[in-house]
Write a protein that holds these residues in place. Structure first.
Motif, PDB file in Angstrom:
ATOM      1  N   THR A  48       0.821  -1.229   0.000  1.00  0.00           N
ATOM      2  CA  THR A  48       0.000   0.000   0.000  1.00  0.00           C
ATOM      3  C   THR A  48       0.846   1.266   0.000  1.00  0.00           C
ATOM      4  N   GLY A  49       2.151   1.123   0.279  1.00  0.00           N
ATOM      5  CA  GLY A  49       2.995   2.296   0.385  1.00  0.00           C
ATOM      6  C   GLY A  49       2.728   3.111   1.636  1.00  0.00           C
ATOM      7  N   GLY A  50       2.032   2.505   2.600  1.00  0.00           N
ATOM      8  CA  GLY A  50       1.722   3.221   3.838  1.00  0.00           C
ATOM      9  C   GLY A  50       0.621   4.243   3.696  1.00  0.00           C
ATOM     10  N   THR A  51      -0.087   4.195   2.551  1.00  0.00           N
ATOM     11  CA  THR A  51      -1.192   5.136   2.303  1.00  0.00           C
ATOM     12  C   THR A  51      -2.476   4.342   2.104  1.00  0.00           C
ATOM     13  N   PRO A  52      -3.496   4.568   2.907  1.00  0.00           N
ATOM     14  CA  PRO A  52      -4.725   3.794   2.758  1.00  0.00           C
ATOM     15  C   PRO A  52      -5.408   4.063   1.424  1.00  0.00           C
ATOM     16  N   PRO A  53      -5.987   3.036   0.802  1.00  0.00           N
ATOM     17  CA  PRO A  53      -6.686   3.258  -0.463  1.00  0.00           C
ATOM     18  C   PRO A  53      -7.958   4.083  -0.254  1.00  0.00           C
ATOM     19  N   VAL A  54      -8.395   4.711  -1.311  1.00  0.00           N
ATOM     20  CA  VAL A  54      -9.618   5.515  -1.255  1.00  0.00           C
ATOM     21  C   VAL A  54     -10.799   4.613  -0.925  1.00  0.00           C
ATOM     22  N   HIS A  55     -11.670   5.106  -0.042  1.00  0.00           N
ATOM     23  CA  HIS A  55     -12.840   4.327   0.363  1.00  0.00           C
ATOM     24  C   HIS A  55     -13.699   3.991  -0.853  1.00  0.00           C
ATOM     25  N   HIS A  56     -14.116   2.744  -0.930  1.00  0.00           N
ATOM     26  CA  HIS A  56     -14.928   2.194  -2.017  1.00  0.00           C
ATOM     27  C   HIS A  56     -14.141   2.037  -3.320  1.00  0.00           C
ATOM     28  N   SER A  57     -12.830   2.231  -3.275  1.00  0.00           N
ATOM     29  CA  SER A  57     -12.018   1.906  -4.448  1.00  0.00           C
ATOM     30  C   SER A  57     -11.859   0.390  -4.509  1.00  0.00           C
ATOM     31  N   SER A  58     -11.326  -0.109  -5.619  1.00  0.00           N
ATOM     32  CA  SER A  58     -11.172  -1.559  -5.778  1.00  0.00           C
ATOM     33  C   SER A  58     -10.290  -2.167  -4.695  1.00  0.00           C
ATOM     34  N   PRO A  59      -9.099  -1.593  -4.372  1.00  0.00           N
ATOM     35  CA  PRO A  59      -8.278  -2.188  -3.302  1.00  0.00           C
ATOM     36  C   PRO A  59      -8.978  -2.176  -1.947  1.00  0.00           C
ATOM     37  N   SER A  60      -9.671  -1.073  -1.632  1.00  0.00           N
ATOM     38  CA  SER A  60     -10.374  -0.985  -0.356  1.00  0.00           C
ATOM     39  C   SER A  60     -11.490  -2.025  -0.274  1.00  0.00           C
ATOM     40  N   SER A  61     -12.259  -2.142  -1.338  1.00  0.00           N
ATOM     41  CA  SER A  61     -13.362  -3.108  -1.347  1.00  0.00           C
ATOM     42  C   SER A  61     -12.844  -4.537  -1.310  1.00  0.00           C
ATOM     43  N   ALA A  62     -11.719  -4.787  -1.978  1.00  0.00           N
ATOM     44  CA  ALA A  62     -11.140  -6.130  -1.974  1.00  0.00           C
ATOM     45  C   ALA A  62     -10.676  -6.523  -0.576  1.00  0.00           C
ATOM     46  N   ALA A  63     -10.064  -5.581   0.139  1.00  0.00           N
ATOM     47  CA  ALA A  63      -9.618  -5.862   1.508  1.00  0.00           C
ATOM     48  C   ALA A  63     -10.809  -6.145   2.413  1.00  0.00           C
ATOM     49  N   LEU A  64     -11.872  -5.354   2.269  1.00  0.00           N
ATOM     50  CA  LEU A  64     -13.059  -5.563   3.092  1.00  0.00           C
ATOM     51  C   LEU A  64     -13.741  -6.888   2.738  1.00  0.00           C
ATOM     52  N   ALA A  65     -13.758  -7.225   1.441  1.00  0.00           N
ATOM     53  CA  ALA A  65     -14.352  -8.494   1.020  1.00  0.00           C
ATOM     54  C   ALA A  65     -13.563  -9.672   1.592  1.00  0.00           C
ATOM     55  N   ALA A  66     -12.229  -9.551   1.622  1.00  0.00           N
ATOM     56  CA  ALA A  66     -11.394 -10.612   2.196  1.00  0.00           C
ATOM     57  C   ALA A  66     -11.676 -10.765   3.683  1.00  0.00           C
ATOM     58  N   LYS A  67     -11.793  -9.629   4.384  1.00  0.00           N
ATOM     59  CA  LYS A  67     -12.079  -9.673   5.819  1.00  0.00           C
ATOM     60  C   LYS A  67     -13.476 -10.235   6.075  1.00  0.00           C
ATOM     61  N   LEU A  68     -14.423  -9.890   5.216  1.00  0.00           N
ATOM     62  CA  LEU A  68     -15.775 -10.431   5.329  1.00  0.00           C
ATOM     63  C   LEU A  68     -15.769 -11.946   5.128  1.00  0.00           C
ATOM     64  N   ALA A  69     -15.026 -12.411   4.130  1.00  0.00           N
ATOM     65  CA  ALA A  69     -14.950 -13.851   3.869  1.00  0.00           C
ATOM     66  C   ALA A  69     -14.342 -14.591   5.050  1.00  0.00           C
ATOM     67  N   ILE A  70     -13.310 -14.004   5.646  1.00  0.00           N
ATOM     68  CA  ILE A  70     -12.688 -14.635   6.815  1.00  0.00           C
ATOM     69  C   ILE A  70     -13.673 -14.661   7.985  1.00  0.00           C
ATOM     70  N   GLY A  71     -14.387 -13.546   8.186  1.00  0.00           N
ATOM     71  CA  GLY A  71     -15.367 -13.498   9.263  1.00  0.00           C
ATOM     72  C   GLY A  71     -16.457 -14.539   9.101  1.00  0.00           C
ATOM     73  N   VAL A  72     -16.998 -14.641   7.900  1.00  0.00           N
ATOM     74  CA  VAL A  72     -18.039 -15.642   7.639  1.00  0.00           C
ATOM     75  C   VAL A  72     -17.474 -17.051   7.825  1.00  0.00           C
ATOM     76  N   GLY A  73     -16.256 -17.260   7.343  1.00  0.00           N
ATOM     77  CA  GLY A  73     -15.624 -18.567   7.503  1.00  0.00           C
ATOM     78  C   GLY A  73     -15.453 -18.949   8.964  1.00  0.00           C
TER      79      GLY A  73
END
Length: 214
Positions: A57-82
């Motif tokens: 990430t270069g130490g900079t958070p991705p823009v909210h609702h951007s593809s990297p941000s949504s992908a990270a949240l989707a990964a965390k959601l998948a882990i939570g559901v799992g």
């Protein structure tokens, strides 16, 4: 990010599997040295995962609702559901009688390298992955972020650090008490795994959904 890291770090540090193994190492010959090797390897793993995410990430958070941000949240959601599914499935199974791991009988002769490798093997990788997905939002331009990340790594290592220091400071009394702790962890292993999986999974699921829809 901070609350998520606290929840994840707490779930990691309370895990019964690595704590039982750590007590077993401490009670073996050269136990303090083996415990230190395990502890440092455990901490190094957490730091390495965090560092890899920050490099990406270069130490900079991705823009909210951007593809990297949504992908990270989707990964965390998948882990939570799992975790929720795993905890629910495990709770429906009959209690499993505890069986010592195959390596338990050879722990006295284990090398420091083996103790360090055991730490990597026993890492709760699902939770570590959830931590990595959370660290995507870290902003290294803030000193508070550095403190948050340091606190997360130390929190996830806290149980090991406490037991290691206890063994160093009170070698005579620590052995009996840590052995009693290991016995309790072994007797309640299933309940602890189920509880931690469900609580951490529900939190990660709810938190991820909230950030995806807002």
């Amino acid at each position: 990010m901070v609350v998520d890291l606290i929840v994840i770090g707490t779930a990691i540090t309370l895990g019964p599997l690595h704590n039982s193994a750590f007590v077993l190492l401490l009670s073996s010959r050269r136990g303090v040295h083996k415990g230190l090797a395990f502890l440092l390897s455990w901490l190094a793993n957490l730091v390495a995962v965090v560092a890899c995410v920050l490099l990406l990430t270069g130490g900079t958070p991705p823009v909210h609702h951007s593809s990297p941000s949504s992908a990270a949240l989707a990964a965390k959601l998948a882990i939570g559901v799992g975790l929720v599914v795993f905890g629910g499935y495990r709770s429906r199974q009959p209690p499993r009688p505890y069986r010592p791991p195959s390596w338990a009988g050879r722990v006295d002769n284990a090398s420091l390298g083996t103790a360090a490798g055991l730490a990597w093997l026993l890492q709760p990788w699902a939770l570590v992955g959830a931590g990595a997905a959370t660290v995507v939002d870290a902003d290294l331009s803030s000193v508070y972020t550095w403190l948050d990340l340091t606190g997360y790594c130390l929190l996830a290592t806290l149980s090991l650090l406490v037991m290691e220091l206890y063994t160093v400071w009170a070698p005579e009394t620590s052995r009996a008490r840590l052995d009693a702790l290991r016995t309790w962890l072994e007797q309640h292993q299933d309940q602890l795994i189920i509880t931690l999986s469900l609580l951490a999974g529900l939190w990660l699921t709810a938190s991820s959904i909230y950030h995806l829809v807002t």
